[in-house]
Design an enzyme around this catalytic site. Structure first.
Site, PDB file in Angstrom:
ATOM      1  N   HIS A 191       0.848  -1.184   0.000  1.00 21.86           N
ATOM      2  CA  HIS A 191       0.000   0.000   0.000  1.00 21.86           C
ATOM      3  C   HIS A 191       0.879   1.227   0.000  1.00 21.86           C
ATOM      4  O   HIS A 191       1.937   1.231   0.631  1.00 21.86           O
ATOM      5  CB  HIS A 191      -0.920   0.015   1.237  1.00 21.86           C
ATOM      6  CG  HIS A 191      -2.068   0.948   1.071  1.00 21.86           C
ATOM      7  ND1 HIS A 191      -1.984   2.283   1.370  1.00 21.86           N
ATOM      8  CD2 HIS A 191      -3.320   0.744   0.579  1.00 21.86           C
ATOM      9  CE1 HIS A 191      -3.138   2.856   1.079  1.00 21.86           C
ATOM     10  NE2 HIS A 191      -3.962   1.955   0.602  1.00 21.86           N
ATOM     11  N   ASP A 248      -7.930  -5.428   0.072  1.00 18.55           N
ATOM     12  CA  ASP A 248      -8.450  -6.147  -1.088  1.00 18.55           C
ATOM     13  C   ASP A 248      -8.053  -7.610  -1.121  1.00 18.55           C
ATOM     14  O   ASP A 248      -8.631  -8.397  -1.859  1.00 18.55           O
ATOM     15  CB  ASP A 248      -8.012  -5.449  -2.380  1.00 18.55           C
ATOM     16  CG  ASP A 248      -8.772  -4.164  -2.570  1.00 18.55           C
ATOM     17  OD1 ASP A 248      -9.903  -4.101  -2.072  1.00 18.55           O
ATOM     18  OD2 ASP A 248      -8.251  -3.239  -3.194  1.00 18.55           O
TER      19      ASP A 248
HETATM   20  N1  CMC Z   1       4.378  -7.394  -5.027  1.00 18.60           N
HETATM   21  C1  CMC Z   1       5.735  -7.375  -5.177  1.00 18.60           C
HETATM   22  N2  CMC Z   1       6.505  -6.283  -4.999  1.00 18.60           N
HETATM   23  C2  CMC Z   1       5.876  -5.142  -4.678  1.00 18.60           C
HETATM   24  C3  CMC Z   1       4.472  -5.081  -4.489  1.00 18.60           C
HETATM   25  C4  CMC Z   1       3.725  -6.262  -4.674  1.00 18.60           C
HETATM   26  N3  CMC Z   1       2.403  -6.259  -4.513  1.00 18.60           N
HETATM   27  N4  CMC Z   1       4.139  -3.825  -4.170  1.00 18.60           N
HETATM   28  C5  CMC Z   1       5.270  -3.104  -4.146  1.00 18.60           C
HETATM   29  N5  CMC Z   1       6.334  -3.911  -4.442  1.00 18.60           N
HETATM   30  C6  CMC Z   1       7.740  -3.520  -4.448  1.00 18.60           C
HETATM   31  C7  CMC Z   1       8.087  -2.724  -5.682  1.00 18.60           C
HETATM   32  O1  CMC Z   1       8.573  -3.561  -6.726  1.00 18.60           O
HETATM   33  C8  CMC Z   1       9.162  -1.797  -5.161  1.00 18.60           C
HETATM   34  O2  CMC Z   1      10.365  -2.506  -5.101  1.00 18.60           O
HETATM   35  P1  CMC Z   1      11.778  -1.729  -5.323  1.00 18.60           P
HETATM   36  O3  CMC Z   1      11.875  -0.705  -4.246  1.00 18.60           O
HETATM   37  O4  CMC Z   1      12.811  -2.811  -5.225  1.00 18.60           O
HETATM   38  O5  CMC Z   1      11.699  -1.117  -6.702  1.00 18.60           O
HETATM   39  C9  CMC Z   1       8.725  -1.508  -3.731  1.00 18.60           C
HETATM   40  O6  CMC Z   1       7.932  -2.648  -3.336  1.00 18.60           O
HETATM   41  C10 CMC Z   1       7.887  -0.245  -3.589  1.00 18.60           C
HETATM   42  O7  CMC Z   1       6.858  -0.279  -4.565  1.00 18.60           O
HETATM   43  P2  CMC Z   1       6.179   1.012  -5.179  1.00 18.60           P
HETATM   44  O8  CMC Z   1       5.486   0.639  -6.440  1.00 18.60           O
HETATM   45  O9  CMC Z   1       7.189   2.127  -5.262  1.00 18.60           O
HETATM   46  O10 CMC Z   1       5.159   1.383  -4.044  1.00 18.60           O
HETATM   47  P3  CMC Z   1       3.889   2.275  -4.209  1.00 18.60           P
HETATM   48  O11 CMC Z   1       3.628   2.867  -2.877  1.00 18.60           O
HETATM   49  O12 CMC Z   1       4.033   3.203  -5.352  1.00 18.60           O
HETATM   50  O13 CMC Z   1       2.747   1.217  -4.614  1.00 18.60           O
HETATM   51  C11 CMC Z   1       0.864  -0.185  -4.594  1.00 18.60           C
HETATM   52  C12 CMC Z   1       1.692   0.854  -3.806  1.00 18.60           C
HETATM   53  C13 CMC Z   1      -0.405  -0.490  -3.802  1.00 18.60           C
HETATM   54  C14 CMC Z   1       0.442   0.407  -5.937  1.00 18.60           C
HETATM   55  C15 CMC Z   1       1.724  -1.462  -4.790  1.00 18.60           C
HETATM   56  O14 CMC Z   1       2.100  -2.003  -3.542  1.00 18.60           O
HETATM   57  C16 CMC Z   1       0.997  -2.510  -5.630  1.00 18.60           C
HETATM   58  O15 CMC Z   1       1.060  -2.444  -6.863  1.00 18.60           O
HETATM   59  N6  CMC Z   1       0.283  -3.500  -4.975  1.00 18.60           N
HETATM   60  C17 CMC Z   1      -0.477  -4.476  -5.689  1.00 18.60           C
HETATM   61  C18 CMC Z   1      -1.831  -3.853  -6.067  1.00 18.60           C
HETATM   62  C19 CMC Z   1      -2.772  -3.735  -4.885  1.00 18.60           C
HETATM   63  O16 CMC Z   1      -2.982  -4.661  -4.116  1.00 18.60           O
HETATM   64  N7  CMC Z   1      -3.411  -2.536  -4.790  1.00 18.60           N
HETATM   65  C20 CMC Z   1      -4.457  -2.297  -3.778  1.00 18.60           C
HETATM   66  C21 CMC Z   1      -4.115  -1.200  -2.815  1.00 18.60           C
HETATM   67  S1  CMC Z   1      -5.298  -1.185  -1.443  1.00 18.60           S
HETATM   68  C22 CMC Z   1      -6.783  -0.705  -2.159  1.00 18.60           C
HETATM   69  C23 CMC Z   1      -6.826   0.706  -2.574  1.00 18.60           C
HETATM   70  O17 CMC Z   1      -6.616   1.591  -1.725  1.00 18.60           O
HETATM   71  O18 CMC Z   1      -7.093   0.975  -3.759  1.00 18.60           O
END
Ligand code: CMC
Length: 431
Positions: A308, A366
């Site tokens: 998240h 989720d």
């Molecule tokens: N699986 C594997 N690696 C992950 C994941 C994941 N689900 N989420 C983040 N990472 C890694 C990412 O590769 C990155 O690694 P590095 O630092 O080595 O490059 C690190 O963790 C940080 O990721 P980020 O993309 O910079 O983090 P963010 O804060 O921009 O993304 C997120 C948050 C929710 C978009 C992401 O965690 C994700 O894509 N999760 C899967 C989708 C999901 O479940 N979304 C629902 C969110 S809750 C409901 C809502 O509020 O909508």
């Protein structure tokens, strides 16, 4: 003695600029850069808005490190266990918990606006029958501005109020009909003797050929899913609603924009994507393969339902949702469901893996909501529409707050331009 006003100093070359710092009632201080461009001629750079407060708000507070989520000051776990969705709607919209009389009046108002204009059925019939319910919802909610002209003037407080009630009241009908249309069943009209969640379940699962008894445990679980998704601060879809609204667009257009944004798999689409992932994994023995893929930098695959942007410890909504999942699965006797078996083992495997703990990736709301909705009999395509109907009150509360804010002005971010500088047009024969 009052604290001296705080400020930050930004030095660029030989010049220094004092930037005021505002202290919130909770959360980190905020450096006010509104005058920075005028004074220093520079922009700030923050793609994804990870360090940017885009507005003042009094609705929802999140402390991502501590796993805290408050609506108007009330912790989400208390609201989920002691309150119910329509009471939370009132709280979000008006700022305080209602008295018994206020709640009764609010519930009656919502209940009496659940029907859709009969002509709106033609919109549904215009979609392909295999259209995704989110596509239908985006279209039908946007089309409300073509029907409800008497609640599109955003400068009229009464019209804003009517639009708010209409959206909250009609969204379950809109979502349920999107589902009915996609499976070729007749639309089921709302019933005023049922509560909000029971009414939605009935509109989704009843057929004219036989009556549908709403199970109170399922209705309670449904209500809890609505409550846990009701608002979530300045997330992508809420910011979309605010940005759309900043131009003066009508409420139905703004909420349609929010629905479109919510659809993405990184946001509200994650619940559908998560369940599809669990089904694709299929059996627990394949979990290591998927965990390895999630960790592989060369592979775009992510574990859906994990991570998240704000919560870096645990998602407090997930804790409540997990309890709800246990209750529903017990009731329905689906402990041996293969999807559930994969979900449980995947959760344990990811939590035990240092990659996920070091990056502070925990199951989010989720991860569990999809499991409950699947057990209740919803197809995965309905997961995000259910999120959209739940979040409508949050979008509307934030929209109303924004319109009433004297600082409200059109949202217009700037950019770090990396393109060509001026060059002369070349006639086609010379290229
Ligand atoms: N699986 C594997 N690696 C992950 C994941 C994941 N689900 N989420 C983040 N990472 C890694 C990412 O590769 C990155 O690694 P590095 O630092 O080595 O490059 C690190 O963790 C940080 O990721 P980020 O993309 O910079 O983090 P963010 O804060 O921009 O993304 C997120 C948050 C929710 C978009 C992401 O965690 C994700 O894509 N999760 C899967 C989708 C999901 O479940 N979304 C629902 C969110 S809750 C409901 C809502 O509020 O909508």
């Amino acid at each position: 003695m009052a604290d001296a006003p705080k400020s930050a100093t930004l030095t660029i070359g030989d010049n220094s600029y004092d930037l005021p710092i505002h202290s919130p009632t909770a959360g980190p201080d905020v450096v006010d850069i509104r005058k920075l461009y005028g004074q220093a001629g520079v922009f700030t750079y923050d793609p994804g808005f990870t360090s940017t407060a885009s507005c003042d708000s009094t609705i929802t507070f999140i402390d991502g490190d501590e796993g805290v989520l408050l609506h108007r000051g009330y912790p989400i776990d208390q609201l989920a266990s002691k309150s119910h969705y329509l009471e939370v709607c009132y709280l979000l919209l008006y700022g305080n918990l209602p008295s018994a009389a206020q709640l009764e009046e609010f519930e009656s108002l919502v209940t009496n606006h659940t029907m859709l204009h009969e002509q709106m059925q033609y919109f549904y019939r215009g979609f392909r029958r295999d259209a995704h319910p989110m596509a239908i919802m985006t279209g039908v909610v946007g089309a409300m501005s073509a029907f409800y002209h008497d609640s599109t003037d955003i400068h009229d407080a009464h019209q804003r109020e009517v639009a708010s009630i209409r959206l909250i009241a009609k969204m379950p009908t809109i979502a349920a009909w999107a589902y009915k249309f996609s499976i070729g069943q007749p639309f089921v009209y709302p019933r005023n003797d049922l509560d909000y969640a029971s009414n939605f379940l009935r509109m989704c699962f009843a057929v004219p050929a036989e009556d549908y008894e709403v199970n109170p445990i399922l209705s309670r679980a449904m209500d809890r899913i609505f409550t846990l998704h009701a608002d979530h601060e300045q997330n992508a879809s809420t910011s979309t609603v605010r940005l759309a609204s900043s131009s003066g667009a009508n409420p139905f257009a703004c909420i349609a924009a929010g629905i479109a944004c919510l659809w993405g798999p990184a946001h509200g689409g994650a619940n559908q994507a998560c369940l599809e992932m669990l089904k694709e994994i299929g059996t627990p023995d394949r979990i290591p393969e998927y965990i390895a893929r999630a960790k592989d930098k060369e592979d775009p695959f992510r574990l859906m339902g994990f991570g998240h942007r704000v919560y870096k410890n645990f998602d407090p909504r997930a804790t409540v949702m997990k309890q709800s999942a246990d209750e529903v699965l017990d009731l329905l006797g689906v402990e041996n469901n293969p999807v559930l078996a994969v979900a449980k083992e995947l959760e344990a495997a990811a939590l035990a893996d240092p990659y996920f703990s070091e990056k502070k990736l925990f199951p989010n709301v989720d991860f569990y909501s999809g499991v409950i909705l699947e057990a209740m009999g919803f197809p995965t395509s309905m997961f995000t529409p259910i999120f959209a109907l739940s979040r409508t009150v949050g979008w509307i509360s934030q929209w109303k707050e924004m319109i009433a804010d004297p600082q409200n002005k059109i949202g217009r971010p700037r950019q770090l331009y990396q393109g060509e500088t001026t060059r002369d047009y070349v006639d086609i024969e010379n290229r």
